[in-house]
Design a protein around this motif. Structure first.
Motif, mmCIF file in Angstrom:
data_model
loop_
_atom_site.group_PDB
_atom_site.id
_atom_site.type_symbol
_atom_site.label_atom_id
_atom_site.label_comp_id
_atom_site.label_asym_id
_atom_site.label_seq_id
_atom_site.Cartn_x
_atom_site.Cartn_y
_atom_site.Cartn_z
ATOM 1 N N THR A 66 37.583 36.197 36.771
ATOM 2 C CA THR A 66 37.427 35.205 38.459
ATOM 3 C C THR A 66 35.808 34.238 38.251
ATOM 4 O O THR A 66 35.355 34.052 37.198
ATOM 5 C CB THR A 66 37.557 35.823 39.427
ATOM 6 N N ARG A 67 35.758 33.254 38.992
ATOM 7 C CA ARG A 67 35.044 32.484 39.353
ATOM 8 C C ARG A 67 33.500 33.326 39.819
ATOM 9 O O ARG A 67 33.525 34.225 40.677
ATOM 10 C CB ARG A 67 35.328 31.056 40.307
ATOM 11 N N ASN A 71 32.641 36.715 43.251
ATOM 12 C CA ASN A 71 32.502 37.806 42.858
ATOM 13 C C ASN A 71 32.696 38.676 43.758
ATOM 14 O O ASN A 71 32.591 39.081 44.482
ATOM 15 C CB ASN A 71 32.256 38.119 41.279
ATOM 16 N N GLY A 72 31.049 38.429 44.784
ATOM 17 C CA GLY A 72 30.562 38.789 45.552
ATOM 18 C C GLY A 72 31.103 38.839 46.709
ATOM 19 O O GLY A 72 31.379 40.290 47.631
ATOM 20 N N SER A 73 31.576 38.174 47.247
ATOM 21 C CA SER A 73 32.582 38.433 48.661
ATOM 22 C C SER A 73 34.372 38.587 48.410
ATOM 23 O O SER A 73 34.506 39.805 49.068
ATOM 24 C CB SER A 73 33.123 36.289 48.613
ATOM 25 N N VAL A 80 38.929 46.165 45.282
ATOM 26 C CA VAL A 80 38.283 45.245 43.969
ATOM 27 C C VAL A 80 37.012 45.557 43.189
ATOM 28 O O VAL A 80 36.044 45.803 43.869
ATOM 29 C CB VAL A 80 38.366 43.578 44.901
ATOM 30 N N TYR A 81 36.932 45.525 42.571
ATOM 31 C CA TYR A 81 34.983 46.578 41.937
ATOM 32 C C TYR A 81 35.180 45.562 40.529
ATOM 33 O O TYR A 81 35.861 45.039 40.158
ATOM 34 C CB TYR A 81 35.706 47.430 40.588
ATOM 35 N N ASN A 87 32.698 41.844 30.774
ATOM 36 C CA ASN A 87 31.877 40.591 31.505
ATOM 37 C C ASN A 87 32.121 41.174 33.178
ATOM 38 O O ASN A 87 33.330 40.674 34.094
ATOM 39 C CB ASN A 87 32.065 39.547 30.999
ATOM 40 N N LYS A 88 31.232 41.711 34.085
ATOM 41 C CA LYS A 88 31.703 42.051 34.834
ATOM 42 C C LYS A 88 30.720 40.631 35.770
ATOM 43 O O LYS A 88 31.338 40.510 37.253
ATOM 44 C CB LYS A 88 30.305 43.151 35.418
ATOM 45 N N GLU A 89 30.052 39.768 34.949
ATOM 46 C CA GLU A 89 30.234 38.677 36.252
ATOM 47 C C GLU A 89 31.131 37.509 35.592
ATOM 48 O O GLU A 89 31.642 37.055 36.972
ATOM 49 C CB GLU A 89 28.909 37.620 34.980
#
Length: 117
Positions: A66-67, A71-73, A80-81, A87-89
């Motif tokens: 993802t971009r 990710n935050g939203s 969604v986790y 890589n979680k970023e």
């Protein structure tokens, strides 16, 4: 969305079949670009506790790229986790059968395909 529905979509839109590279984890499906073989998704079964969920049946999860600015939203949504074992970023884990609507999962999958191209 069930795993087979997802694979049918990928076959129809990208003419890609899942790759099962690990004998020990024969139900882990890697989805790769045909030319450069980079992953754009990984589909695998996971115990719910690995995502911080209460005990229950094993669930199918898809890891997608993802971009980072989204990710935050996205993580605020049910199903969604942060990516399990990636890589979680740049990657997220989505539960396939609970959480996002099928159309949302497929839109994120399409974006992952583009981001990894």
């Amino acid at each position: 969305m069930h795993r087979q529905q997802l694979f049918a979509y990928i076959q129809q839109h990208y003419q890609i079949e899942p790759d099962y590279p690990w004998k020990r984890h024969s139900d882990y499906a890697v989805l790769r670009h045909p030319r450069h073989r980079k992953w754009f998704a990984l589909v695998f079964p996971l115990t719910r506790d690995k995502l911080g969920l209460p005990d229950g049946p094993i669930i199918d999860v898809i890891n997608i790229k993802t971009r980072p600015e989204q990710n935050g939203s996205l993580r605020q949504q049910h199903g969604v986790y942060p990516a399990y074992h990636m890589n979680k970023e740049h990657w997220l884990s989505l539960t396939l059968e609970e959480g996002l609507a099928d159309s949302e999962i497929l839109a994120l999958l399409d974006d992952s395909f583009s981001l990894t191209f």
